[in-house]
Scaffold this motif. Structure first.
Motif, PDB file in Angstrom:
ATOM      1  N   TRP A  90      47.131  37.944  36.862  1.00  0.00           N
ATOM      2  CA  TRP A  90      47.154  36.997  37.550  1.00  0.00           C
ATOM      3  C   TRP A  90      48.689  36.166  37.421  1.00  0.00           C
ATOM      4  O   TRP A  90      49.529  36.933  36.999  1.00  0.00           O
ATOM      5  CB  TRP A  90      46.462  35.849  37.025  1.00  0.00           C
ATOM      6  CG  TRP A  90      46.750  35.318  35.611  1.00  0.00           C
ATOM      7  CD1 TRP A  90      47.303  34.203  35.496  1.00  0.00           C
ATOM      8  CD2 TRP A  90      46.216  35.899  34.430  1.00  0.00           C
ATOM      9  NE1 TRP A  90      47.353  33.982  33.986  1.00  0.00           N
ATOM     10  CE2 TRP A  90      46.740  35.101  33.130  1.00  0.00           C
ATOM     11  CE3 TRP A  90      45.528  37.078  33.999  1.00  0.00           C
ATOM     12  CZ2 TRP A  90      46.510  35.349  32.172  1.00  0.00           C
ATOM     13  CZ3 TRP A  90      45.199  37.326  32.780  1.00  0.00           C
ATOM     14  CH2 TRP A  90      45.905  36.620  31.747  1.00  0.00           C
TER      15      TRP A  90
ATOM     16  N   TYR B  37      52.084  40.113  40.577  1.00  0.00           N
ATOM     17  CA  TYR B  37      51.331  39.178  39.389  1.00  0.00           C
ATOM     18  C   TYR B  37      52.433  39.154  37.974  1.00  0.00           C
ATOM     19  O   TYR B  37      53.168  40.249  38.092  1.00  0.00           O
ATOM     20  CB  TYR B  37      49.963  39.746  38.748  1.00  0.00           C
ATOM     21  CG  TYR B  37      49.090  39.994  40.095  1.00  0.00           C
ATOM     22  CD1 TYR B  37      48.410  38.873  40.649  1.00  0.00           C
ATOM     23  CD2 TYR B  37      48.760  41.201  40.667  1.00  0.00           C
ATOM     24  CE1 TYR B  37      47.672  39.010  41.657  1.00  0.00           C
ATOM     25  CE2 TYR B  37      47.752  41.466  41.804  1.00  0.00           C
ATOM     26  CZ  TYR B  37      47.024  40.059  42.307  1.00  0.00           C
ATOM     27  OH  TYR B  37      46.184  40.564  43.145  1.00  0.00           O
TER      28      TYR B  37
ATOM     29  N   ALA C 231      38.993  30.590  35.804  1.00  0.00           N
ATOM     30  CA  ALA C 231      40.173  30.007  35.541  1.00  0.00           C
ATOM     31  C   ALA C 231      40.595  28.785  34.775  1.00  0.00           C
ATOM     32  O   ALA C 231      39.544  27.964  35.041  1.00  0.00           O
ATOM     33  CB  ALA C 231      40.952  29.954  37.019  1.00  0.00           C
TER      34      ALA C 231
ATOM     35  N   ALA D 281      45.127  30.288  40.138  1.00  0.00           N
ATOM     36  CA  ALA D 281      45.874  31.303  40.285  1.00  0.00           C
ATOM     37  C   ALA D 281      45.326  32.479  41.026  1.00  0.00           C
ATOM     38  O   ALA D 281      44.074  32.268  41.548  1.00  0.00           O
ATOM     39  CB  ALA D 281      46.074  31.925  38.863  1.00  0.00           C
ATOM     40  N   THR D 282      46.195  33.197  41.491  1.00  0.00           N
ATOM     41  CA  THR D 282      45.720  34.395  42.266  1.00  0.00           C
ATOM     42  C   THR D 282      45.398  35.562  41.702  1.00  0.00           C
ATOM     43  O   THR D 282      46.432  35.804  40.445  1.00  0.00           O
ATOM     44  CB  THR D 282      46.715  34.953  43.291  1.00  0.00           C
ATOM     45  OG1 THR D 282      46.893  33.695  44.315  1.00  0.00           O
ATOM     46  CG2 THR D 282      46.303  35.794  44.342  1.00  0.00           C
ATOM     47  N   PHE D 283      44.419  36.246  41.383  1.00  0.00           N
ATOM     48  CA  PHE D 283      43.987  37.258  40.427  1.00  0.00           C
ATOM     49  C   PHE D 283      43.678  38.604  41.385  1.00  0.00           C
ATOM     50  O   PHE D 283      43.558  38.645  42.614  1.00  0.00           O
ATOM     51  CB  PHE D 283      42.565  36.929  39.880  1.00  0.00           C
ATOM     52  CG  PHE D 283      42.631  35.865  38.698  1.00  0.00           C
ATOM     53  CD1 PHE D 283      43.025  35.886  37.439  1.00  0.00           C
ATOM     54  CD2 PHE D 283      42.517  34.517  39.422  1.00  0.00           C
ATOM     55  CE1 PHE D 283      42.789  34.611  36.686  1.00  0.00           C
ATOM     56  CE2 PHE D 283      42.494  33.301  38.615  1.00  0.00           C
ATOM     57  CZ  PHE D 283      42.836  33.439  37.331  1.00  0.00           C
TER      58      PHE D 283
END
Length: 301
Positions: A164, A213, A236, A241-243
């Motif tokens: 992430w 990430y 989360a 967040a971007t995972f």
């Protein structure tokens, strides 16, 4: 008395030429500006029509139940669109791969649009070439389940990586198999500013630079029955967040859902076509957050 008569015909002609030239320049400028504005209006109108067409086509498949969508995504069936388009209130046209959604002209509008939509299952949705992975976004407190089996194949390794991109986000995970075995835990970034007492039982993630990430952790699945993996639920904590979900080397993810591709066409009387393409990803359905409480009752964390 002698009079001198000045011949001014040349000057008058020159004045006329200058006036005509200025008028033509002004006229050309106005015409060019008008054409430019008309062109921009036309492009804007075309783009709006195409956006409406591709979104309308994709939405037809987003509301279809999972069983029917799985039939559309079965690429081993060459006749699937011919069989199922009509049942889903869409049209099948001979020679076209996909279902056709028509948007006829309205009122005095003579322009028709349509969307041609296809469906297939997907394992990855990343745009990078180095490491394929499943990319998704979670807001703080939001949960997502990622399947470890798709009914045909089961993930074939006892570890899986999750990465992430937010220093202020921690994650909690629960993985389970079809026999009721459960493994769970959590990870926090080294840069996490929250007091570590509140992260008791969590492990520190690794600092990395991987496809955008900044943090990665390896989730162990060894406590589960290897050929009976079912799902991995990620939550989360503290921030969004971007995972990215990565399989182990030499392994691959199972199917994660459906890739819906909608192609919008705008046909004018000249038969010239302008197209726009949009791709939508739909995850497999999974049980909501309340299911986690049933998992939590099986021991304490």
């Amino acid at each position: 008395m002698i009079r001198f008569i000045k011949k001014q015909k040349g000057q008058v002609l020159l004045s006329v030429v200058v006036a005509v030239t200025v008028a033509l320049a002004v006229g050309v400028s106005i015409s060019t500006r008008t054409l430019s504005m008309s062109s921009r209006v036309s492009r804007t109108d075309t783009a709006s029509r195409l956006i409406a067409a591709v979104e309308g086509g994709a939405e037809r498949f987003l509301v279809i139940n999972d069983c029917r969508l799985r039939s559309f995504a079965d690429t081993t069936d060459a006749d699937r669109y011919e069989q199922y388009c009509d049942d889903a209130n869409m049209e099948y046209v001979e020679g076209i791969e996909g279902c056709v959604v028509n948007f006829p002209p309205q009122g005095d509008d003579k322009i028709a649009t349509r969307a041609i939509v296809t469906v297939e299952e997907f394992d990855y949705n990343s745009a990078v070439d180095d490491e394929n992975h499943y990319r998704f976004v979670l807001n703080a407190g939001q949960m997502k389940e990622l399947p470890l089996t798709d009914g045909t194949h089961t993930y074939g390794n006892n570890e899986i990586d999750v990465c992430w991109d937010n220093d202020n986000t921690a994650i909690y995970y629960v993985a389970y198999d079809t026999r009721g075995n459960i493994t769970r835990g959590g990870f926090y970034p080294r840069a996490f500013v929250d007091p570590l007492d509140s992260m008791r039982g969590f492990e520190q993630a690794s600092s990395v630079s991987r496809d955008g990430y900044t943090w990665c952790a390896t989730i162990p699945l060894a406590e589960l029955q290897n050929n009976q993996y079912y799902g991995l639920r990620l939550r989360a904590l503290y921030d969004h967040a971007t995972f990215g979900l990565y399989p182990s080397p030499s392994r691959s993810l199972t199917s994660q859902g459906y890739r819906i591709v909608s192609v919008g066409e705008l046909s004018e009387e000249s038969e010239e076509k302008t197209v726009k393409v949009v791709t939508v990803y739909r995850s497999y359905p999974y049980l909501p957050d309340v299911f986690d409480y049933a998992i939590f009752t099986n021991g304490s964390f």
